[in-house]
Scaffold this motif. Structure first.
Motif, short mmCIF file in Angstrom:
data_model
loop_
_atom_site.label_atom_id
_atom_site.label_comp_id
_atom_site.label_asym_id
_atom_site.label_seq_id
_atom_site.Cartn_x
_atom_site.Cartn_y
_atom_site.Cartn_z
N GLU A 114 1.03 -1.17 -0.26
CA GLU A 114 0.23 0.11 0.07
C GLU A 114 0.86 1.82 0.02
OE1 GLU A 114 -2.97 -0.07 -0.81
OE2 GLU A 114 -2.61 -2.05 -0.47
N GLN A 115 2.46 1.09 0.43
CA GLN A 115 3.25 2.67 0.33
C GLN A 115 3.78 2.83 -1.30
OE1 GLN A 115 1.24 1.37 3.43
NE2 GLN A 115 3.39 0.53 4.40
N VAL A 116 3.67 1.54 -1.94
CA VAL A 116 4.38 1.41 -3.26
C VAL A 116 3.57 2.21 -4.48
CG1 VAL A 116 5.40 -0.25 -5.11
CG2 VAL A 116 6.27 -0.39 -2.36
N LEU A 117 3.81 3.25 -4.64
CA LEU A 117 2.63 4.02 -5.20
C LEU A 117 4.24 4.03 -6.79
CD1 LEU A 117 1.44 7.12 -3.40
CD2 LEU A 117 1.11 5.01 -3.53
N ALA B 118 7.87 5.87 -4.39
CA ALA B 118 6.90 6.02 -5.38
C ALA B 118 8.03 6.44 -6.19
CB ALA B 118 6.55 7.95 -5.37
N LYS B 119 7.34 5.89 -7.75
CA LYS B 119 7.75 6.05 -9.04
C LYS B 119 6.88 6.96 -9.66
CE LYS B 119 8.35 3.91 -13.57
NZ LYS B 119 8.34 2.00 -14.04
N LEU B 120 7.64 8.38 -9.91
CA LEU B 120 7.14 9.54 -10.51
C LEU B 120 6.53 9.40 -11.97
CD1 LEU B 120 9.49 12.11 -8.52
CD2 LEU B 120 7.41 11.01 -7.88
N LYS B 121 5.52 10.23 -12.30
CA LYS B 121 4.93 9.63 -13.82
C LYS B 121 5.90 10.65 -14.47
CE LYS B 121 1.38 10.26 -15.94
NZ LYS B 121 0.09 9.73 -16.21
N GLU B 122 6.38 11.95 -13.79
CA GLU B 122 7.45 12.72 -15.03
C GLU B 122 8.54 13.56 -13.63
OE1 GLU B 122 7.17 13.39 -17.69
OE2 GLU B 122 5.54 12.32 -18.02
N PRO B 123 9.78 13.32 -14.10
CA PRO B 123 10.76 13.35 -12.97
C PRO B 123 10.78 14.80 -12.81
CG PRO B 123 11.65 12.82 -15.01
CD PRO B 123 10.59 12.84 -15.36
N VAL B 124 11.12 15.63 -11.42
CA VAL B 124 11.06 15.84 -10.13
C VAL B 124 12.11 17.16 -9.77
CG1 VAL B 124 9.69 17.58 -8.00
CG2 VAL B 124 8.63 15.78 -9.57
N ASN C 222 7.21 -1.51 -12.71
CA ASN C 222 6.06 -1.18 -12.77
C ASN C 222 4.87 -1.96 -11.35
OD1 ASN C 222 5.75 1.50 -13.82
ND2 ASN C 222 5.35 0.34 -15.17
N ASP C 223 5.97 -3.51 -11.25
CA ASP C 223 5.32 -4.40 -10.47
C ASP C 223 5.66 -4.21 -8.92
OD1 ASP C 223 4.82 -7.01 -8.66
OD2 ASP C 223 4.76 -7.80 -10.57
N ARG C 224 4.83 -3.43 -7.68
CA ARG C 224 4.67 -3.67 -7.00
C ARG C 224 5.79 -4.28 -6.08
NH1 ARG C 224 -0.87 -0.10 -4.62
NH2 ARG C 224 -1.22 -2.18 -4.79
N VAL C 225 5.21 -5.69 -5.82
CA VAL C 225 5.35 -6.55 -5.23
C VAL C 225 7.55 -6.89 -5.73
CG1 VAL C 225 5.35 -9.41 -5.17
CG2 VAL C 225 3.32 -7.52 -5.03
N LYS C 226 7.19 -6.72 -6.65
CA LYS C 226 8.86 -7.11 -7.56
C LYS C 226 10.02 -6.10 -6.84
CE LYS C 226 8.25 -9.55 -11.60
NZ LYS C 226 8.40 -9.81 -12.88
N ILE C 227 8.65 -4.28 -6.59
CA ILE C 227 9.92 -3.42 -6.08
C ILE C 227 10.44 -3.92 -4.84
CG2 ILE C 227 9.15 -0.79 -5.17
CD1 ILE C 227 8.01 -0.37 -8.28
N ILE C 228 8.93 -4.51 -3.96
CA ILE C 228 9.31 -4.25 -2.63
C ILE C 228 10.40 -5.40 -2.35
CG2 ILE C 228 8.32 -5.57 -0.30
CD1 ILE C 228 6.16 -4.14 -1.26
N ASN C 229 10.57 -6.23 -2.21
CA ASN C 229 11.33 -7.48 -3.07
C ASN C 229 13.13 -7.12 -3.86
OD1 ASN C 229 9.50 -9.57 -3.02
ND2 ASN C 229 9.41 -9.98 -4.38
N TYR C 230 13.09 -5.21 -4.24
CA TYR C 230 14.38 -5.16 -4.62
C TYR C 230 14.64 -5.02 -3.10
CZ TYR C 230 13.36 -5.82 -9.00
OH TYR C 230 12.95 -6.74 -10.90
#
Length: 148
Positions: free
Chosen positions: A10-13, A81-87, A138-146
């Protein structure tokens, strides 16, 4: 305590829309507030912004690791968060940020949790292959695993 213990799906956007550093921090704080780890979201955001005043948390390579240690945090947590556009983030390498990993740390922690989590993330982010994977994943489970 390690990263895997303080981040959940839920905390991976993904594709977070924010045009400024403040907007991104506020949206990630909303996410942490929904998790129930903030007793005062505005106070936590202020702690994160105060930390940014001391030195940027834009560590380079398109990544920022903002963090706030505050009495408004009831338990350690991470929002990603993975941003839609860089900030723009005033990063050390003057590059915009597209990945934000925000830490919320209770003020009562002796620094061990704070430093352990930051260190664990920093070590992982030294792996260029991992950083590139985070930028395209874009897979939130993979991001958590990374990260975990």
């Amino acid at each position: 305590m390690n990263v895997a213990q303080v981040i959940d799906i839920e905390q991976v956007l993904i594709d977070l829309e924010g045009t400024t550093q403040l907007e991104v921090i506020e949206q990630l704080a909303d996410c942490l507030d929904k998790k129930g780890v903030l007793s005062n979201k505005a106070g936590y955001i202020q702690a994160v912004l105060e930390r940014e005043k001391h030195s940027t948390t834009g560590v380079g390579n398109g990544i920022a690791i903002p963090h706030g240690k505050s009495s408004e945090v009831t338990e350690a947590a991470i929002a990603y968060a993975k941003l839609k556009e860089p900030v723009e983030w005033a990063a050390l390498d003057d590059q915009s940020v597209s990945i934000v990993i925000m830490l919320a740390i209770p003020d009562g922690e002796k620094g061990e949790t704070h430093l352990r989590l930051l260190s664990e993330i920093a070590v992982k982010l030294m792996d260029d292959d991992l950083v590139e994977a985070l930028k395209i994943e874009n897979d939130r489970v993979k991001i958590i695993n990374y990260l975990g």
